[in-house]
Design a protein around this motif. Structure first.
Motif, PDB file in Angstrom:
ATOM      1  N   VAL A   1       0.865  -1.169   0.000  1.00 51.63           N
ATOM      2  CA  VAL A   1       0.000   0.000   0.000  1.00 51.63           C
ATOM      3  C   VAL A   1       0.905   1.223   0.000  1.00 51.63           C
ATOM      4  CG1 VAL A   1      -1.587   1.325   1.445  1.00 51.63           C
ATOM      5  CG2 VAL A   1      -1.904  -1.129   1.179  1.00 51.63           C
ATOM      6  N   GLY A   2       0.593   2.202  -0.824  1.00 48.27           N
ATOM      7  CA  GLY A   2       1.430   3.403  -0.820  1.00 48.27           C
ATOM      8  C   GLY A   2       1.438   4.054  -2.183  1.00 48.27           C
ATOM      9  N   PHE A   3       2.213   5.118  -2.286  1.00 50.03           N
ATOM     10  CA  PHE A   3       2.288   5.878  -3.536  1.00 50.03           C
ATOM     11  C   PHE A   3       3.620   5.623  -4.240  1.00 50.03           C
ATOM     12  CE2 PHE A   3      -0.709   8.362  -0.895  1.00 50.03           C
ATOM     13  CZ  PHE A   3      -1.805   8.281  -1.728  1.00 50.03           C
ATOM     14  N   GLU A   4       3.958   6.502  -5.168  1.00 49.88           N
ATOM     15  CA  GLU A   4       5.201   6.362  -5.926  1.00 49.88           C
ATOM     16  C   GLU A   4       6.417   6.286  -5.001  1.00 49.88           C
ATOM     17  OE1 GLU A   4       2.775   8.495  -6.510  1.00 49.88           O
ATOM     18  OE2 GLU A   4       2.534   8.970  -8.635  1.00 49.88           O
ATOM     19  N   THR A   5       6.269   6.818  -3.783  1.00 48.16           N
ATOM     20  CA  THR A   5       7.363   6.862  -2.826  1.00 48.16           C
ATOM     21  C   THR A   5       7.818   5.476  -2.406  1.00 48.16           C
ATOM     22  OG1 THR A   5       5.832   8.466  -1.900  1.00 48.16           O
ATOM     23  CG2 THR A   5       7.999   8.284  -0.876  1.00 48.16           C
ATOM     24  N   THR A   6       6.846   4.609  -2.054  1.00 43.99           N
ATOM     25  CA  THR A   6       7.194   3.304  -1.496  1.00 43.99           C
ATOM     26  C   THR A   6       7.106   2.184  -2.521  1.00 43.99           C
ATOM     27  OG1 THR A   6       4.912   3.205  -0.719  1.00 43.99           O
ATOM     28  CG2 THR A   6       6.592   3.806   0.902  1.00 43.99           C
ATOM     29  N   ALA A   7       6.415   2.436  -3.642  1.00 46.97           N
ATOM     30  CA  ALA A   7       6.236   1.386  -4.643  1.00 46.97           C
ATOM     31  C   ALA A   7       7.568   0.826  -5.166  1.00 46.97           C
ATOM     32  CB  ALA A   7       5.357   1.882  -5.790  1.00 46.97           C
ATOM     33  N   PRO A   8       8.605   1.671  -5.371  1.00 46.60           N
ATOM     34  CA  PRO A   8       9.865   1.098  -5.865  1.00 46.60           C
ATOM     35  C   PRO A   8      10.477   0.074  -4.899  1.00 46.60           C
ATOM     36  CG  PRO A   8       9.866   3.474  -6.209  1.00 46.60           C
ATOM     37  CD  PRO A   8       8.663   3.157  -5.370  1.00 46.60           C
ATOM     38  N   THR A   9      10.343   0.285  -3.596  1.00 56.22           N
ATOM     39  CA  THR A   9      10.892  -0.680  -2.633  1.00 56.22           C
ATOM     40  C   THR A   9      10.133  -2.005  -2.705  1.00 56.22           C
ATOM     41  OG1 THR A   9      11.085   1.258  -1.222  1.00 56.22           O
ATOM     42  CG2 THR A   9      11.789  -0.831  -0.291  1.00 56.22           C
ATOM     43  N   ALA A  10       8.804  -1.906  -2.866  1.00 50.92           N
ATOM     44  CA  ALA A  10       8.019  -3.130  -3.006  1.00 50.92           C
ATOM     45  C   ALA A  10       8.413  -3.853  -4.292  1.00 50.92           C
ATOM     46  CB  ALA A  10       6.528  -2.802  -2.989  1.00 50.92           C
TER      47      ALA A  10
END
Lengths: 335, 369
Positions: free
Chosen positions: B140-149
């Motif tokens: 769950v999250g925006f462009e900020t956390t999506a790369p880590t996922a």
């Protein structure tokens, strides 16, 4: 002892119980009062006596700067100190889980002994119970304490008036940040450790400098936010803090940012806040700065007639925001 | 008081006075929306709202990931958590978010294995240690956390893990802003744009604001002073009738963003229509695991059925998230809905608008009044 783990028999009152006391507990904690091993300790007190109790369940049991053992002595000594009393005697109740390593118990008791010696307090009586595996998490400790109230002092929220200064004895959040970092596997710089320490000596020099300190409080669970809200509420005054005056280590702030906590709400185990009249402020600060546990003491705010019962903080931009009462369960098992 | 604080406060007072002067000729209050939940919290923590003149209003946007996650996703997560061979990993603030009938906290109390992680990558050792379980990360999250996922999916592939999955409800910010502007129910004059999102997307991703909607925007960081400067810059544009995207966070945000992070996103995800709480389904506003990595997508590998349960409450989170009402206008705010017993997600998340209003004295706090 042959066996290296606690068994249910160690708590059953028989020969193994006696061995636990005589071979493990007394060699570490022993003193003339405890060594009597009666059902209770008979002690002499001077006059007005303060009495308190607290239980300790911190997880992990060992952390940089302290342990559940050190905490269990300092916490109770500090509760007494906040009433203006010098702790004299403690009781110790140990609740051990079956299978608990004896070696770890020895280390915990050694930490208790050392903290007791630092605080000048005697562990006068004790009790040990063992519960089955899974019925407790390792070890829980209860301590109760009595102390002599320093004559001429009168510590009560009722003494708080508008226009008093609020002093904080040093950096906030070190204990909670250390325990949380240990729990989450975060490495902190070596200078960050729990501030767990007995405050009786610091309180003595403060009260010598100004016997009429209005109130003392140790900001443990809920941090200075909880304590200041309680005092604002109980005294019916407002408390206005100056954000830039509150000592916080950058690394502690960093852990808070990472884990989403506010240092104002973090538990401390070797800090106090004091409310006192303006004319008492300078002498008390001087006395604190000369004491090892009060070197960073600072005035962090003052009380006001307006905003009765509220705590506000003036921020870096100059705006004032409210500091509310913390919700429960912010950080479980912190002490 | 330290000199640094004194200088900062003087600077703040100057910027505020200048902002007030700029907007005065407009003869009406200006409204700026901070899109990001982290901005919301920083604004409240700094006491910034009460420093601003009445002619400058701040309104919070849909930038709290927990808040915009719909009931349906929570229902799916709870359904997966109920499977005996599943370990769910999640950021802590998802635990209390209500689905249509229950929450992950309640599922956990009922015996489900739900573990809080601080990074999606923490899920991988759990997967390795539990080869007989399916480990599902709630992405769950925006462009900020999506790369880590996305990086976690690639790491799982590299480590040969066959029992790690994501349940994606990741979202993109620009499409939501388009939706808000389509009817401009929030009546905003400009956007305080999220610095962390722009680190990945680049400031250019918001160029459509002035181009298509004549709407000013300023990308900024999270220090109170940075936010205040962005307000000042928005006031400048608004007063002059201009519209452009300015970058107040130039030390961190590049016009083109972070190409490596964007490559990661493109490699693992594809854009998909996504449901937002309060905003409905927004075209191409979500990130779904693409075909090449579908074996890591639990929704594709093992779909779970949840009943469409319409929840009837007076909660007005949806309108709060669109900026069309403020939290005080919700009948539940501070009464039936408080952080201890939150009805809506805006009160659950620490970055939620309602939680911030509640914690920091309801809008503009005035000490002693």
């Amino acid at each position: 002892m042959d066996n290296d783990k606690i068994t249910l028999a160690h708590g059953a009152g028989g020969r193994l119980s006696q061995q636990l006391v005589s071979d493990v507990i007394v060699p570490i904690l022993g003193n003339p009062v405890l060594n009597g091993l009666h059902d209770g300790a008979a002690v002499r007190m001077e006059g007005h006596v303060a009495f308190t109790t607290d239980s300790y369940v911190v997880q992990p049991r060992f952390f940089p700067g302290g342990s559940i053992g050190r905490l269990s002595v300092c916490g109770t000594v500090n509760d007494l100190a906040m009433t203006g009393a010098v702790a004299k005697y403690l009781s110790m109740g140990l609740i051990l889980e079956e299978g608990f390593p004896l070696e770890e118990l020895r280390r915990i008791l050694q930490d208790m002994r050392q903290a007791a010696d630092e605080a000048g307090v005697v562990i006068a009586t004790g009790d040990t119970k063992v519960v089955g595996r899974g019925a407790a998490d390792g070890v829980y400790i209860n301590t109760a304490g009595i102390g002599d109230i320093i004559p001429g002092t009168n510590i009560s929220p009722k003494n708080i008036r508008p226009g008093m200064n609020v002093i904080l004895s040093g950096f906030i959040g070190d204990h909670a940040a250390t325990v949380m970092a240990a729990r989450h596997g975060i490495t902190l710089p070596p200078d960050i450790q729990s501030d767990c320490a007995p405050l009786a000596g610091l309180v003595q020099v403060m009260l010598q400098a100004a016997p009429h300190i209005a109130v003392l409080r140790d900001p443990t669970r809920g941090g200075i936010a909880a304590v200041l809200n309680e005092l604002a509420e109980q005294s019916g005054t407002g408390v206005l803090l100056e954000e830039s005056a509150i000592p916080i280590r950058p690394a502690v702030q960093g852990v808070c940012d990472l884990l989403g906590f506010d240092p104002l709400y973090l538990a401390n185990e070797g800090k106090l806040v004091a409310f006192l009249a303006p004319e008492d402020t300078e002498p008390v600060l001087q006395a604190m700065h000369a004491h090892p546990l009060g070197k960073e003491a600072a005035v962090i705010g003052h009380t006001t007639a307006e905003a009765a019962g509220q705590v506000g903080i003036r921020t870096s931009l100059g705006g004032i925001r409210v500091v509310d009462v913390p919700l429960g369960g912010l950080v479980p098992r912190i002490c | 008081m330290a000199d640094k604080t004194k200088v900062q406060r003087e600077l703040a007072a100057q910027l505020i006075a200048e902002t007030e002067r700029l907007v005065a000729p407009l003869g009406r209050p200006v409204r700026f929306m901070e899109v990001c939940g982290t901005h919301t919290v920083s604004i409240f923590r700094a006491g910034l709202r009460q420093l601003l003149p009445d002619t400058v209003e701040l309104v919070s946007g849909p930038g709290c990931p927990v808040c915009v996650t719909p009931d349906r996703y929570m229902d799916q997560a709870i359904a997966y958590a109920g499977e005996p061979d599943v370990i769910l990993t999640t950021f802590g603030d998802m635990l209390k978010v209500p689905g249509s009938v229950s929450s992950l906290n309640e599922a956990r109390a009922g015996g489900a294995d739900v573990r809080v992680v601080y990074s999606p990558l923490d899920s991988l050792p759990i997967a390795m240690a539990n080869p007989d379980k399916k480990v599902i990360f709630l992405a769950v999250g925006f462009e900020t956390t999506a790369p880590t996922a996305a990086a976690t999916v690639l790491a799982a592939e590299q480590q040969g893990l066959t029992n790690f999955y994501v349940l994606s409800a990741q979202k993109l910010v620009p499409p939501a802003l388009r939706l808000l502007l389509a009817d401009n129910e929030a009546r905003v004059d400009g956007f305080i744009l999220p610095g962390h999102v722009a680190v990945v997307t680049g400031a250019d991703a918001f160029a459509f604001l002035p181009r298509e909607y004549h709407m000013p925007g300023v990308v900024t960081g999270f220090e109170p002073m940075e936010i205040l400067r962005s307000i000042y810059r928005l006031a400048q544009q608004t007063a002059a009738g201009e519209a452009r995207v300015e970058n107040e966070y130039g030390s961190v945000v590049r016009p083109e963003g972070n190409p490596a992070a964007r490559r990661l996103l493109a490699r693992v995800y594809q854009p998909v229509d996504a449901e937002w709480r309060g905003l409905g389904v927004i075209p191409a506003s979500g990130l779904m695991v693409n075909e090449a990595y579908q074996r890591f997508d639990i929704a594709a590998v093992q779909p779970v059925k949840v009943l469409p349960a319409a929840k009837k409450t007076a909660c007005r989170c949806g309108e709060v998230l669109r900026g069309s009402i403020n939290p005080r206008e919700c009948p539940l705010f501070g009464k039936g809905c408080v952080p201890e017993h939150a009805v809506g997600p805006c009160m659950v998340s620490v970055e939620g608008v309602c939680a911030a209003w509640y914690k920091y004295g309801g809008g503009r706090f005035h000490y002693g009044q």
